[in-house]
Write an enzyme that holds these catalytic residues in place. Structure first.
Site, PDB file in Angstrom:
ATOM      1  N   ASP A  32      -0.905 -17.795 -35.824  1.00 11.27           N
ATOM      2  CA  ASP A  32       0.233 -17.494 -35.205  1.00 11.27           C
ATOM      3  C   ASP A  32       1.437 -18.465 -34.934  1.00 11.27           C
ATOM      4  O   ASP A  32       0.638 -19.541 -34.249  1.00 11.27           O
ATOM      5  CB  ASP A  32      -0.537 -16.603 -33.625  1.00 11.27           C
ATOM      6  CG  ASP A  32       0.690 -15.387 -32.645  1.00 11.27           C
ATOM      7  OD1 ASP A  32       0.615 -14.648 -32.921  1.00 11.27           O
ATOM      8  OD2 ASP A  32       1.627 -16.479 -32.859  1.00 11.27           O
ATOM      9  N   ASN A  88      -1.483  -4.487 -31.038  1.00  8.59           N
ATOM     10  CA  ASN A  88      -0.556  -3.660 -30.477  1.00  8.59           C
ATOM     11  C   ASN A  88       0.106  -2.206 -31.204  1.00  8.59           C
ATOM     12  O   ASN A  88       0.403  -3.349 -32.634  1.00  8.59           O
ATOM     13  CB  ASN A  88       0.696  -4.516 -29.735  1.00  8.59           C
ATOM     14  CG  ASN A  88       0.301  -5.680 -28.953  1.00  8.59           C
ATOM     15  OD1 ASN A  88      -0.774  -5.511 -28.314  1.00  8.59           O
ATOM     16  ND2 ASN A  88       0.189  -7.514 -28.994  1.00  8.59           N
ATOM     17  N   GLN A  95       3.813  -4.435 -28.924  1.00 18.39           N
ATOM     18  CA  GLN A  95       4.533  -4.705 -30.639  1.00 18.39           C
ATOM     19  C   GLN A  95       5.870  -5.144 -30.664  1.00 18.39           C
ATOM     20  O   GLN A  95       6.651  -4.658 -30.299  1.00 18.39           O
ATOM     21  CB  GLN A  95       3.818  -3.759 -31.442  1.00 18.39           C
ATOM     22  CG  GLN A  95       4.189  -3.641 -33.061  1.00 18.39           C
ATOM     23  CD  GLN A  95       3.308  -2.831 -33.777  1.00 18.39           C
ATOM     24  OE1 GLN A  95       3.508  -1.360 -33.662  1.00 18.39           O
ATOM     25  NE2 GLN A  95       3.483  -3.242 -34.565  1.00 18.39           N
ATOM     26  N   HIS A 101      -1.321  -5.363 -37.148  1.00 19.62           N
ATOM     27  CA  HIS A 101      -1.754  -7.329 -37.513  1.00 19.62           C
ATOM     28  C   HIS A 101      -2.352  -7.050 -36.349  1.00 19.62           C
ATOM     29  O   HIS A 101      -2.480  -6.222 -35.509  1.00 19.62           O
ATOM     30  CB  HIS A 101      -0.967  -7.975 -37.100  1.00 19.62           C
ATOM     31  CG  HIS A 101       0.262  -7.675 -35.381  1.00 19.62           C
ATOM     32  ND1 HIS A 101       1.470  -7.251 -36.372  1.00 19.62           N
ATOM     33  CD2 HIS A 101       0.756  -8.900 -34.470  1.00 19.62           C
ATOM     34  CE1 HIS A 101       1.758  -7.292 -35.373  1.00 19.62           C
ATOM     35  NE2 HIS A 101       0.937  -7.986 -34.174  1.00 19.62           N
ATOM     36  N   HIS A 103      -4.439  -9.448 -33.633  1.00 15.51           N
ATOM     37  CA  HIS A 103      -4.634 -10.710 -33.012  1.00 15.51           C
ATOM     38  C   HIS A 103      -6.083 -11.365 -33.347  1.00 15.51           C
ATOM     39  O   HIS A 103      -7.416 -10.633 -32.492  1.00 15.51           O
ATOM     40  CB  HIS A 103      -3.939 -11.001 -31.830  1.00 15.51           C
ATOM     41  CG  HIS A 103      -2.616 -10.031 -31.773  1.00 15.51           C
ATOM     42  ND1 HIS A 103      -1.666 -11.106 -31.717  1.00 15.51           N
ATOM     43  CD2 HIS A 103      -2.212  -9.409 -31.764  1.00 15.51           C
ATOM     44  CE1 HIS A 103      -0.499 -10.994 -32.152  1.00 15.51           C
ATOM     45  NE2 HIS A 103      -0.853  -9.535 -31.748  1.00 15.51           N
TER      46      HIS A 103
HETATM   47  P1  AMP Z   1       2.877  -7.913 -31.723  1.00 18.14           P
HETATM   48  O1  AMP Z   1       3.312  -8.668 -30.360  1.00 18.14           O
HETATM   49  O2  AMP Z   1       1.642  -7.649 -31.324  1.00 18.14           O
HETATM   50  O3  AMP Z   1       3.681  -7.766 -32.403  1.00 18.14           O
HETATM   51  O4  AMP Z   1       2.172  -9.433 -32.214  1.00 18.14           O
HETATM   52  C1  AMP Z   1       3.438 -10.869 -32.895  1.00 18.14           C
HETATM   53  C2  AMP Z   1       2.869 -12.223 -32.963  1.00 18.14           C
HETATM   54  O5  AMP Z   1       3.146 -12.188 -34.637  1.00 18.14           O
HETATM   55  C3  AMP Z   1       2.934 -12.894 -32.203  1.00 18.14           C
HETATM   56  O6  AMP Z   1       2.576 -13.049 -31.923  1.00 18.14           O
HETATM   57  C4  AMP Z   1       4.427 -13.270 -32.721  1.00 18.14           C
HETATM   58  O7  AMP Z   1       3.623 -15.217 -31.930  1.00 18.14           O
HETATM   59  C5  AMP Z   1       4.026 -13.858 -34.069  1.00 18.14           C
HETATM   60  N1  AMP Z   1       4.908 -13.937 -35.255  1.00 18.14           N
HETATM   61  C6  AMP Z   1       5.933 -13.372 -35.348  1.00 18.14           C
HETATM   62  N2  AMP Z   1       6.362 -13.925 -35.961  1.00 18.14           N
HETATM   63  C7  AMP Z   1       5.889 -15.539 -36.972  1.00 18.14           C
HETATM   64  C8  AMP Z   1       5.924 -15.467 -38.027  1.00 18.14           C
HETATM   65  N3  AMP Z   1       6.668 -16.060 -38.940  1.00 18.14           N
HETATM   66  N4  AMP Z   1       4.605 -16.561 -38.231  1.00 18.14           N
HETATM   67  C9  AMP Z   1       3.487 -16.315 -37.709  1.00 18.14           C
HETATM   68  N5  AMP Z   1       3.560 -15.650 -36.236  1.00 18.14           N
HETATM   69  C10 AMP Z   1       4.400 -15.460 -36.190  1.00 18.14           C
END
Ligand code: AMP
Ligand code: ZN
Length: 141
Positions: A32, A88, A95, A101, A103
């Site tokens: 992440d 999420n 989300q 995805h 985590h």
């Molecule tokens: P969610 O809030 O469950 O949709 O989580 C999205 C996650 O994606 C967050 O923890 C962000 O830090 C992560 N994220 C967003 N863009 C990127 C990216 N380009 N590379 C790696 N992680 C990312």
């Protein structure tokens, strides 16, 4: 199916390079970019599904099996003391990227960021609990 406007489609396909810790034909697992803890990683299916509501049931199962494998391995190599799996669905649930995805969040004793996932507790009456329980059970089997 892939979505050219989806950042996780572009990352999971390899089009946008990132820190990949694992890859197979169905998944890419990346670090992440804004981690909640050291080693915070994301399991990304290579096919685009917006969330748990949309994802193929078998693939969701495969993601959980991969989470188990990675949690065991990461706990060994990172020497973490515990682990959260977080997933999420929809904006109301936090989300922010609308490509399914999972985590993987290693947890450490004495870690600074110890309030991740701390929610306040709601109270329901015994009657309300029975009603909720009945509503969820209906049609489940
Ligand atoms: P969610 O809030 O469950 O949709 O989580 C999205 C996650 O994606 C967050 O923890 C962000 O830090 C992560 N994220 C967003 N863009 C990127 C990216 N380009 N590379 C790696 N992680 C990312
Ligand atoms: Zn996508």
């Amino acid at each position: 199916m892939k979505d050219q406007n989806c950042i996780f489609c572009r990352i999971s396909s390899g089009e946008i390079p990132t820190n990949t810790i694992y890859e197979d034909e169905k998944f890419r697992v990346i670090l992440d970019a804004a981690p909640a803890s050291k080693g915070h990683a994301l399991i990304l299916p290579k096919e685009h599904y917006a969330d748990l509501y949309e994802i193929d049931t078998q693939l969701a199962g495969d993601a959980m099996m991969l989470a188990k494998k990675l949690a065991m391995h990461m706990t060994n190599v990172l020497q973490c003391d515990g682990f959260n799996l977080v997933q999420n669905n929809k904006e109301v649930a936090g989300q922010t990227v609308f490509h399914f995805h999972l985590h993987l969040i290693p947890r450490y004793q004495n870690m600074k960021n110890d309030d991740i996932l701390n929610w306040s507790h709601e109270m329901f009456t015994e009657e309300e609990m029975k009603e909720i329980c009945g509503r969820i059970k209906e049609g489940l089997y």
